[in-house]
Design a protein around this motif. Structure first.
Motif, short mmCIF file in Angstrom:
data_model
loop_
_atom_site.label_atom_id
_atom_site.label_comp_id
_atom_site.label_asym_id
_atom_site.label_seq_id
_atom_site.Cartn_x
_atom_site.Cartn_y
_atom_site.Cartn_z
N ILE A 208 0.83 -1.21 0.00
CA ILE A 208 0.00 0.00 0.00
C ILE A 208 0.87 1.26 0.00
O ILE A 208 0.59 2.22 -0.73
N ASP A 209 1.94 1.25 0.80
CA ASP A 209 2.79 2.45 0.91
C ASP A 209 3.40 2.83 -0.43
O ASP A 209 3.44 4.00 -0.80
N GLU A 210 3.86 1.83 -1.17
CA GLU A 210 4.46 2.08 -2.48
C GLU A 210 3.42 2.63 -3.45
O GLU A 210 3.68 3.56 -4.20
N ALA A 211 2.23 2.03 -3.40
CA ALA A 211 1.14 2.47 -4.29
C ALA A 211 0.75 3.92 -4.02
O ALA A 211 0.45 4.69 -4.94
N GLN A 212 0.79 4.31 -2.73
CA GLN A 212 0.41 5.68 -2.36
C GLN A 212 1.35 6.72 -2.98
O GLN A 212 0.96 7.86 -3.21
N LYS A 213 2.60 6.30 -3.25
CA LYS A 213 3.57 7.23 -3.82
C LYS A 213 3.54 7.26 -5.35
O LYS A 213 4.19 8.09 -5.98
N SER A 214 2.79 6.32 -5.94
CA SER A 214 2.82 6.16 -7.40
C SER A 214 2.15 7.32 -8.14
O SER A 214 1.11 7.84 -7.69
N SER A 215 2.71 7.67 -9.28
CA SER A 215 2.09 8.71 -10.12
C SER A 215 0.80 8.21 -10.77
O SER A 215 0.02 8.99 -11.31
N LEU A 216 0.58 6.88 -10.71
CA LEU A 216 -0.65 6.30 -11.29
C LEU A 216 -1.85 6.50 -10.36
O LEU A 216 -2.99 6.30 -10.77
N LEU A 217 -1.58 6.88 -9.10
CA LEU A 217 -2.67 7.05 -8.13
C LEU A 217 -3.17 8.49 -8.13
O LEU A 217 -2.38 9.43 -7.97
N LYS A 218 -4.47 8.66 -8.33
CA LYS A 218 -5.07 10.00 -8.32
C LYS A 218 -6.22 10.01 -7.32
O LYS A 218 -6.88 9.00 -7.10
N ASP A 219 -6.46 11.18 -6.74
CA ASP A 219 -7.61 11.34 -5.83
C ASP A 219 -8.67 12.18 -6.54
O ASP A 219 -8.48 13.39 -6.75
N PRO A 220 -9.78 11.57 -6.93
CA PRO A 220 -10.80 12.30 -7.70
C PRO A 220 -11.81 13.04 -6.83
O PRO A 220 -12.74 13.66 -7.35
N TYR A 221 -11.62 13.01 -5.51
CA TYR A 221 -12.68 13.46 -4.58
C TYR A 221 -13.21 14.85 -4.91
O TYR A 221 -14.41 15.02 -5.13
N GLU A 222 -12.35 15.85 -4.94
CA GLU A 222 -12.82 17.23 -5.12
C GLU A 222 -13.49 17.44 -6.47
O GLU A 222 -14.57 18.04 -6.56
N ASP A 223 -12.87 16.94 -7.54
CA ASP A 223 -13.43 17.13 -8.89
C ASP A 223 -14.77 16.43 -9.03
O ASP A 223 -15.71 16.98 -9.61
N ILE A 224 -14.85 15.20 -8.53
CA ILE A 224 -16.09 14.44 -8.67
C ILE A 224 -17.19 15.03 -7.79
O ILE A 224 -18.36 15.09 -8.20
N TYR A 225 -16.83 15.49 -6.61
CA TYR A 225 -17.80 16.15 -5.72
C TYR A 225 -18.49 17.30 -6.46
O TYR A 225 -19.72 17.40 -6.50
#
Length: 612
Positions: A208-225
């Motif tokens: 999980i820690d490695e995935a959290q640093k990946s450039s492939l991970l995005k947080d859509p929360y604000e835009d989708i809200y």
């Protein structure tokens, strides 16, 4: 027994499953729970954990959190996601360009170390390890946000980690396809096969820690809200009425995710904010104030809402289930008591309102021929009655929003307008931007309906009566029995298929009520069709039989896909203008009594009735 200094059970198959589990499971809590069972020689507990893997179906997964392949835990989440990822790789050449979305609710199970947030993070790690972009919500969201995101961003798939309204120990893994609807066959079988072929965790799947640093991970929360609330604004038609509304409404999220989202939806519609039930507004995986966190159960879940409404002088209560994809509604009556509307009654109110608003916006008389409403086969036929009179199209689908969502997508792709869809289990789709049930948009639209009716000095109950007067009374009565024994369930349904010991013969009557047609969607039989073959899809893996009666009654018995229940649904209808509700209710009560006596009675001592 001891073998090379390691405790064993002496059952080679079970020992092998346990050994493999302890080899692969990196969660110290679930690994320790299994090791303790082995040390104690607790064969029965181990068999429960390892006898059968959770079945991946069109509803995804849903089971208790805990150790072993029969439960929701870190390892089974990784195994499931590995299979799903492999299936998507075969299905989409551009998976690495488009990606997936993953959302989660607030469920947690401290003793096994499982939680929706952790499961979502592990699922993200699996996809990222294969180079797939992941839009992982950083915070809790309503379930409808996931299908909305799939459609809005053009993704290949979506995962929502939630057990909706199930008891607190449960969790689930709900899957959406690129069309924004829940998966249907054959995807479930394909994913299930891929899971079995990818059980050994990939090295990076735990990271999980490695995935959290990946450039492939995005947080859509604000835009989708922002995008979601902008999308549902399209269904706000009476902003001026909303602004001046003095109607007081109470809302409860039943310890789930819904509070901030319903508050925002009311704000978007410029409605006065609903009063929030303080004890239930914040997410709490323990659900401390309710026995069952399911507003479909009615008054027991709404006790605190009624108390707040009495205190504030509110006349209407709205309730979401914990993942906010369902909506319940209750109204205070002149007598002082509260009326909790059934899912069918709220479906009638919202369906009428959606059509009324659409009609105001569309003056072209021909446009109605392009308009569709949908409901499931066990839901009220009220939309059919409205459609016949008003000239739009009505279609019935199999039970569950996976069918309505996929059918809605087909119709939308043909250039049709899908205005509304509902199922009796308090699920409502009021916007084509979410091809699933959505309790957030439904709450705002209900708020606008309530405010509009107040300007006409009309209550919801009065409006419902007016709808029934215009389109015919539709009175339904639904309930269920609890049964954990699959053999008992099978025996009950097989008796109905081989009635009085005659093979492939269904009952000709039920007490004094004669049966005119039978449809069995387990076997594909339908006596109302010329070739006796059902039109709707059939499924051998679930039980479902519908009986039509000579008095206009319809009754369906089916097994639940997510709970140990045998459900029954009944409805009686009158033509428009016939308002003898008392006789109708009496007739329906007698029909239900007859069904319980003649169809359930032989297994009655092995069934638990619905809890009061």
């Amino acid at each position: 027994k001891m073998e090379n200094g390691v405790p064993t059970i002496g059952d080679s198959k079970l020992d092998s499953a346990v050994k493999q589990w302890l080899l692969h499971d990196k969660n110290p809590k679930t690994a320790a729970m299994i090791q303790e069972m082995v040390n104690q020689g607790n064969v029965e507990a181990l068999k429960k954990c390892f006898s059968s893997r959770m079945e991946f179906g069109t509803a995804g997964l849903r089971a208790a959190m805990g150790p072993g392949i029969s439960c929701m835990n870190d390892l089974t989440i990784i195994q499931t996601t590995q299979g799903f990822c492999k299936y998507l790789e075969v299905s989409f050449e551009n998976l690495k360009e488009r990606g997936v979305v993953i959302g989660h609710d607030a469920r947690a199970h401290p003793s096994s170390g499982g939680s929706s947030k952790r499961f979502a993070s592990l699922a993200a790690a699996v996809f990222i390890s294969r180079g797939v972009p992941v839009h992982l919500f950083s915070d809790i969201t309503p379930t409808p946000f996931v299908p909305f995101t799939v459609s809005h961003l053009g993704l290949c798939a979506g995962i929502m980690v939630t057990a909706s309204h199930n008891p607190k120990q449960d969790n689930g893994y709900k899957v959406y396809w690129e069309n924004g609807a829940q998966i249907i066959s054959p995807h479930d079988k394909g994913i299930s096969k891929a899971i079995e072929e990818n059980l050994e965790p990939w090295p990076e799947s735990w990271n999980i820690d490695e995935a959290q640093k990946s450039s492939l991970l995005k947080d859509p929360y604000e835009d989708i809200y922002k995008a979601y609330f902008k999308a549902i604004q399209a269904h706000c038609h009476h902003r001026e009425i909303n602004k001046s509304s003095e109607v007081k409404i109470v809302h409860t999220s039943v310890h789930g995710v819904g509070h901030i989202f319903v508050q925002e939806a009311f704000k978007t519609y410029e409605l006065p904010p609903p009063y929030a039930v303080e004890e239930q507004k914040n997410p709490d995986p323990e659900f401390p104030t309710v026995k069952y966190p399911n507003p479909e159960e009615g008054e027991g879940v709404l006790t605190l809402s009624f108390a707040l409404a009495e205190k504030e002088g509110a006349t209407v209560v709205l309730a979401n289930d914990p993942d906010a994809d369902r909506l319940a509604m209750a109204e205070k009556q002149e007598s002082g008591s509260w009326r909790v509307f059934t899912g069918n009654e709220l479906g009638a109110l919202l369906g009428w309102w959606m059509f009324y608003c659409w009609k105001q916006q569309n003056t072209d008389e021909g446009a109605v021929k392009n308009l569709y409403m949908l409901s499931s086969t066990v839901s009220s036929k009220i939309l059919r009655a409205i459609a016949v009179k008003e000239g739009f199209h009505f279609e019935e689908t199999l039970t569950g929003f996976k069918w309505m969502g996929n059918r809605a997508r087909d119709l939308l792709d043909q250039g049709k307008t899908v205005l509304f869809a509902f199922e009796e289990a308090i699920g409502y789709m009021c916007s084509p931007s979410v091809l699933d049930k959505d309790g957030v948009s439904a709450a705002a639209i209900a708020g606008e309906l309530i405010s509009y009716l107040a300007t006409k000095n009309t209550t919801l109950s009065q409006k419902l009566t007016a709808i029934f007067n215009d389109y015919g009374y539709h009175i339904s009565k639904n309930s269920y029995f609890i049964c954990h024994d699959q053999d008992v369930i099978r025996s009950l349904f097989e008796r109905l298929r081989n009635y009085d010991g005659q093979k492939d013969s269904y009952p000709p009557e039920c007490g004094r009520f004669s049966i005119t047609a039978v449809r069995d969607l387990t076997t594909g039989y339908d006596s109302s069709q010329p070739d006796n073959k059902a039109i709707l899809p059939t499924s051998r893996s679930s039980q479902m039989i519908t009986f039509n009666f000579s008095n206009g009654g319809v009754a369906t018995m089916r097994t639940s896909g997510t709970e140990p229940k045998i459900k029954y649904y009944t409805e009686l209808c009158t033509p428009p203008g016939n308002s003898d509700v008392t006789s109708l209710k009496k007739e329906l009560d007698e029909l239900v009594d007859a069904i319980v006596e003649h169809f359930f009675q032989p297994q009655k001592n092995k069934l638990q009735p619905k809890p009061e």
